[in-house]
Design a protein around this motif. Structure first.
Motif, PDB file in Angstrom:
ATOM      1  N   LEU A  28       1.717 -10.189  -7.969  1.00  0.00           N
ATOM      2  CA  LEU A  28       1.697  -9.808  -6.559  1.00  0.00           C
ATOM      3  C   LEU A  28       0.315  -9.265  -6.233  1.00  0.00           C
ATOM      4  O   LEU A  28      -0.277  -8.554  -7.044  1.00  0.00           O
ATOM      5  N   THR A  29      -0.181  -9.588  -5.051  1.00  0.00           N
ATOM      6  CA  THR A  29      -1.502  -9.123  -4.627  1.00  0.00           C
ATOM      7  C   THR A  29      -1.380  -8.299  -3.353  1.00  0.00           C
ATOM      8  O   THR A  29      -0.693  -8.698  -2.412  1.00  0.00           O
ATOM      9  N   VAL A  30      -2.037  -7.135  -3.354  1.00  0.00           N
ATOM     10  CA  VAL A  30      -2.186  -6.314  -2.148  1.00  0.00           C
ATOM     11  C   VAL A  30      -3.618  -6.525  -1.671  1.00  0.00           C
ATOM     12  O   VAL A  30      -4.554  -5.948  -2.218  1.00  0.00           O
ATOM     13  N   PRO A  31      -3.815  -7.376  -0.648  1.00  0.00           N
ATOM     14  CA  PRO A  31      -5.179  -7.695  -0.221  1.00  0.00           C
ATOM     15  C   PRO A  31      -5.885  -6.501   0.417  1.00  0.00           C
ATOM     16  O   PRO A  31      -5.250  -5.535   0.863  1.00  0.00           O
ATOM     17  N   THR A  32      -7.183  -6.592   0.487  1.00  0.00           N
ATOM     18  CA  THR A  32      -8.000  -5.556   1.104  1.00  0.00           C
ATOM     19  C   THR A  32      -7.551  -5.281   2.538  1.00  0.00           C
ATOM     20  O   THR A  32      -7.416  -6.202   3.341  1.00  0.00           O
ATOM     21  N   GLY A  33      -7.276  -4.012   2.835  1.00  0.00           N
ATOM     22  CA  GLY A  33      -6.992  -3.602   4.198  1.00  0.00           C
ATOM     23  C   GLY A  33      -5.669  -4.070   4.754  1.00  0.00           C
ATOM     24  O   GLY A  33      -5.451  -3.998   5.967  1.00  0.00           O
ATOM     25  N   GLN A  34      -4.743  -4.535   3.913  1.00  0.00           N
ATOM     26  CA  GLN A  34      -3.453  -5.022   4.402  1.00  0.00           C
ATOM     27  C   GLN A  34      -2.312  -4.234   3.779  1.00  0.00           C
ATOM     28  O   GLN A  34      -2.461  -3.590   2.737  1.00  0.00           O
ATOM     29  N   VAL A  35      -1.149  -4.299   4.440  1.00  0.00           N
ATOM     30  CA  VAL A  35       0.060  -3.642   3.949  1.00  0.00           C
ATOM     31  C   VAL A  35       1.010  -4.703   3.419  1.00  0.00           C
ATOM     32  O   VAL A  35       1.387  -5.636   4.139  1.00  0.00           O
ATOM     33  N   VAL A  36       1.376  -4.572   2.161  1.00  0.00           N
ATOM     34  CA  VAL A  36       2.379  -5.444   1.561  1.00  0.00           C
ATOM     35  C   VAL A  36       3.677  -4.660   1.497  1.00  0.00           C
ATOM     36  O   VAL A  36       3.749  -3.609   0.856  1.00  0.00           O
ATOM     37  N   GLY A  37       4.693  -5.143   2.174  1.00  0.00           N
ATOM     38  CA  GLY A  37       5.999  -4.516   2.138  1.00  0.00           C
ATOM     39  C   GLY A  37       6.829  -5.121   1.023  1.00  0.00           C
ATOM     40  O   GLY A  37       7.029  -6.341   0.981  1.00  0.00           O
ATOM     41  N   LEU A  38       7.289  -4.281   0.108  1.00  0.00           N
ATOM     42  CA  LEU A  38       8.109  -4.735  -1.014  1.00  0.00           C
ATOM     43  C   LEU A  38       9.528  -4.263  -0.774  1.00  0.00           C
ATOM     44  O   LEU A  38       9.792  -3.061  -0.693  1.00  0.00           O
ATOM     45  N   LEU A 192      -7.111   1.098   4.472  1.00  0.00           N
ATOM     46  CA  LEU A 192      -6.747   1.077   3.060  1.00  0.00           C
ATOM     47  C   LEU A 192      -5.712  -0.005   2.806  1.00  0.00           C
ATOM     48  O   LEU A 192      -4.866  -0.297   3.663  1.00  0.00           O
ATOM     49  N   GLY A 193      -5.751  -0.582   1.615  1.00  0.00           N
ATOM     50  CA  GLY A 193      -4.648  -1.427   1.200  1.00  0.00           C
ATOM     51  C   GLY A 193      -3.445  -0.552   0.883  1.00  0.00           C
ATOM     52  O   GLY A 193      -3.588   0.575   0.417  1.00  0.00           O
ATOM     53  N   MET A 194      -2.250  -1.072   1.150  1.00  0.00           N
ATOM     54  CA  MET A 194      -1.047  -0.267   0.917  1.00  0.00           C
ATOM     55  C   MET A 194       0.091  -1.147   0.409  1.00  0.00           C
ATOM     56  O   MET A 194       0.326  -2.241   0.923  1.00  0.00           O
ATOM     57  N   LEU A 195       0.776  -0.642  -0.616  1.00  0.00           N
ATOM     58  CA  LEU A 195       2.023  -1.238  -1.075  1.00  0.00           C
ATOM     59  C   LEU A 195       3.136  -0.334  -0.567  1.00  0.00           C
ATOM     60  O   LEU A 195       3.271   0.813  -0.998  1.00  0.00           O
ATOM     61  N   PHE A 196       3.910  -0.827   0.400  1.00  0.00           N
ATOM     62  CA  PHE A 196       4.927  -0.030   1.072  1.00  0.00           C
ATOM     63  C   PHE A 196       6.297  -0.512   0.615  1.00  0.00           C
ATOM     64  O   PHE A 196       6.676  -1.660   0.865  1.00  0.00           O
ATOM     65  N   ILE A 197       7.040   0.376  -0.043  1.00  0.00           N
ATOM     66  CA  ILE A 197       8.287  -0.005  -0.696  1.00  0.00           C
ATOM     67  C   ILE A 197       9.482   0.579   0.038  1.00  0.00           C
ATOM     68  O   ILE A 197       9.480   1.750   0.427  1.00  0.00           O
ATOM     69  N   SER A 198      10.499  -0.249   0.228  1.00  0.00           N
ATOM     70  CA  SER A 198      11.726   0.221   0.865  1.00  0.00           C
ATOM     71  C   SER A 198      12.869  -0.725   0.530  1.00  0.00           C
ATOM     72  O   SER A 198      12.646  -1.900   0.232  1.00  0.00           O
ATOM     73  N   HIS A 199      14.092  -0.206   0.584  1.00  0.00           N
ATOM     74  CA  HIS A 199      15.260  -1.073   0.467  1.00  0.00           C
ATOM     75  C   HIS A 199      15.680  -1.601   1.835  1.00  0.00           C
ATOM     76  O   HIS A 199      16.575  -2.439   1.944  1.00  0.00           O
ATOM     77  N   ASN A 200      15.030  -1.108   2.892  1.00  0.00           N
ATOM     78  CA  ASN A 200      15.407  -1.402   4.265  1.00  0.00           C
ATOM     79  C   ASN A 200      14.400  -2.373   4.880  1.00  0.00           C
ATOM     80  O   ASN A 200      13.264  -2.011   5.157  1.00  0.00           O
ATOM     81  N   LEU A 201      14.831  -3.597   5.104  1.00  0.00           N
ATOM     82  CA  LEU A 201      13.932  -4.607   5.654  1.00  0.00           C
ATOM     83  C   LEU A 201      13.496  -4.256   7.073  1.00  0.00           C
ATOM     84  O   LEU A 201      12.389  -4.599   7.496  1.00  0.00           O
ATOM     85  N   ALA A 202      14.342  -3.543   7.808  1.00  0.00           N
ATOM     86  CA  ALA A 202      13.970  -3.134   9.163  1.00  0.00           C
ATOM     87  C   ALA A 202      12.778  -2.186   9.141  1.00  0.00           C
ATOM     88  O   ALA A 202      11.950  -2.193  10.051  1.00  0.00           O
ATOM     89  N   VAL A 203      12.674  -1.363   8.095  1.00  0.00           N
ATOM     90  CA  VAL A 203      11.545  -0.452   7.945  1.00  0.00           C
ATOM     91  C   VAL A 203      10.299  -1.211   7.506  1.00  0.00           C
ATOM     92  O   VAL A 203       9.204  -1.042   8.067  1.00  0.00           O
TER      93      VAL A 203
END
Length: 328
Positions: A28-38, A192-203
Motif C-alpha cells: 500500500l502506498t500513501v502518496p505525498t500530500g494525500q490521505v489514504v483511508g483504510l 502531510l501524507g496521512m493514513l486514516f484508519i476507520s471501520h466506518n466507511l462513512a467517516v
C-alpha cells in the motif's frame, strides 16, 4: 513532502499451529500530500498495519519505506520522528500526571525553552484549542479536546506522515464531525501524507483521496476514493458501502446487487483461513449463493489483482479498461 510505502508487509503473532498472520503480504502506498483511508471491520488487521508503520508491531516479512528508507532506522536523537501516530483513545496516550502543554512540548525536537513554549502555543492554535488549556491535565478536558491535544502532539514532532487510527470512534457523535473537519483542514494546511484508519466507511470517505479496503489481513480493493465509492468492485466493499449512510449520494452500484445474504455469517477463524478467496464463506455473490462460481473455493484472487479495476482481489471484478489509442 514524503511517500510512505508498505511492500509485502506481513505481521505474524504466535508460533506453530497457533500462529496467525494479522497482516498478510500487504502492499500500500500513501502518496505525498494525500490521505489514504483504510477501512475494514474489527479484526481485519488495520490497526496492526498502522502499528507496524511506527515500529510498534513486529514485521515478519516485507518493508515499510519512507522515501525509500526503512522506517525502522531510528532518527537521530532530538530530530523528531518522520511517522507519527494518533491513537483511538486520547486519554491513554497522554500522561495523566503532566499538563497537556508539557505533553506536547515533550514531542518537540530539541530547541530553546522560549521557542518551545511559543511552538506549543502555535500548535494549540492550529488544532483549535485556547492557550488557556496548556496548563490543564487530561482529566480536565473533554474527549474531543484531548484528541486535539493528541493531534498537536503528533504534529509537534514535525512528521512527514501521520497515521490516525480510529481517532473518532471513542468520541461522542456530536464531536466526531468537529474532529473530522479539523483533520481535513489540518491536512490541507500542512499537506502531510496521512493514513486514516476507520471501520466506518462513512467517516473514511469524508477525508480520503484514496480508499483501501482490508479484510482478514489483506487489501481487497484500493483506488481513488470517488471511483471506489461510485463503482465498488469487491463484494465486501459493496456491503460496507451499503451499511453506511448515503447522505452524500454514494451507494453501492445497483448493477452488482445480486441475490444472497451470506454476509450475516461470522468471519472465518483467522488461525484457519479458508482456501481460495478468504471472503467466499460470507460472500453474497460467491459460491454459496451462486454454485457455478467454483473458482472462489480454491483459487486465490490476489493473484492477478493488478489486472483488475482498483486492484481488486475478486475473480469477478471488472478488468482494467483497455487504453484507447488516438489516431495519429
Amino acid at each position: 513532502m514524503s511517500e510512505l510505502r508498505f511492500e509485502d508487509v506481513t505481521v505474524r503473532y504466535g508460533t506453530g499451529r497457533r500462529a496467525m498472520k494479522a497482516v498478510d503480504g500487504v502492499s500500500l502506498t500513501v502518496p505525498t500530500g494525500q490521505v489514504v483511508g483504510l477501512v475494514g471491520e474489527s479484526g481485519s488487521g488495520k490497526s496492526t498495519l498502522a502499528r507496524a508503520a511506527v515500529g510498534l508491531a513486529p514485521i515478519a516479512a516485507g518493508r515499510v519505506l519512507l522515501d525509500g528508507r526503512d522506517v525502522r532506522h531510528r532518527p537521530a536523537r532530538g530530530s523528531g520522528r518522520a511517522v507519527q501516530m494518533v491513537f483511538q483513545d486520547p486519554y491513554a496516550c497522554l500522561d495523566p500526571r503532566m499538563s497537556v502543554g508539557d505533553s506536547v512540548a515533550e514531542a518537540i525536537p530539541r530547541t530553546g525553552t522560549a521557542a518551545r513554549r511559543a511552538e506549543v502555543t502555535r500548535l494549540f492554535g492550529l488544532v483549535g484549542l485556547d492557550a488557556a488549556h496548556i496548563s490543564s491535565r487530561p482529566s480536565e478536558l473533554s474527549g474531543g479536546q484531548c484528541q486535539r491535544v493528541a493531534l498537536a502532539r503528533a504534529l509537534a514532532a514535525r512528521p512527514q506522515i501521520v497515521v490516525a487510527d480510529e481517532i473518532t470512534s471513542a468520541l461522542d457523535v456530536s464531536v466526531q464531525g468537529t474532529v473530522l473537519n479539523l483533520v481535513r483542514d489540518l491536512q490541507q494546511q500542512t499537506r502531510l501524507g496521512m493514513l486514516f484508519i476507520s471501520h466506518n466507511l462513512a467517516v473514511v470517505r469524508y477525508v480520503s483521496d484514496i480508499i483501501a479496503v482490508m479484510y482478514l489481513g489483506r487489501i481487497v480493493e484500493c483506488g481513488p476514493a470517488h471511483e471506489v465509492l461510485t463503482d465498488p468492485q469487491h463484494p465486501y466493499t459493496r456491503e460496507l458501502l451499503a451499511a453506511a449512510p448515503h447522505r452524500d449520494g454514494y451507494a453501492a452500484n445497483s448493477a452488482h446487487e445480486e441475490s444472497g445474504a451470506v454476509l450475516d455469517t461470522e468471519p472465518p477463524d483467522p488461525h484457519h483461513l479458508p482456501a481460495g478467496c478468504r471472503f467466499h464463506p460470507r460472500c453474497p455473490v460467491g459460491p454459496l449463493a451462486l454454485p457455478a462460481r467454483t473458482d472462489c473455493l480454491s483459487l486465490d484472487p490476489a493473484v492477478g489483482a493488478v489486472g483488475r479495476r482498483h486492484a481488486t482481489a475478486c475473480h469477478f471484478a471488472a478488468p482494467l479498461p483497455t487504453p484507447s489509442h488516438q489516431a495519429t
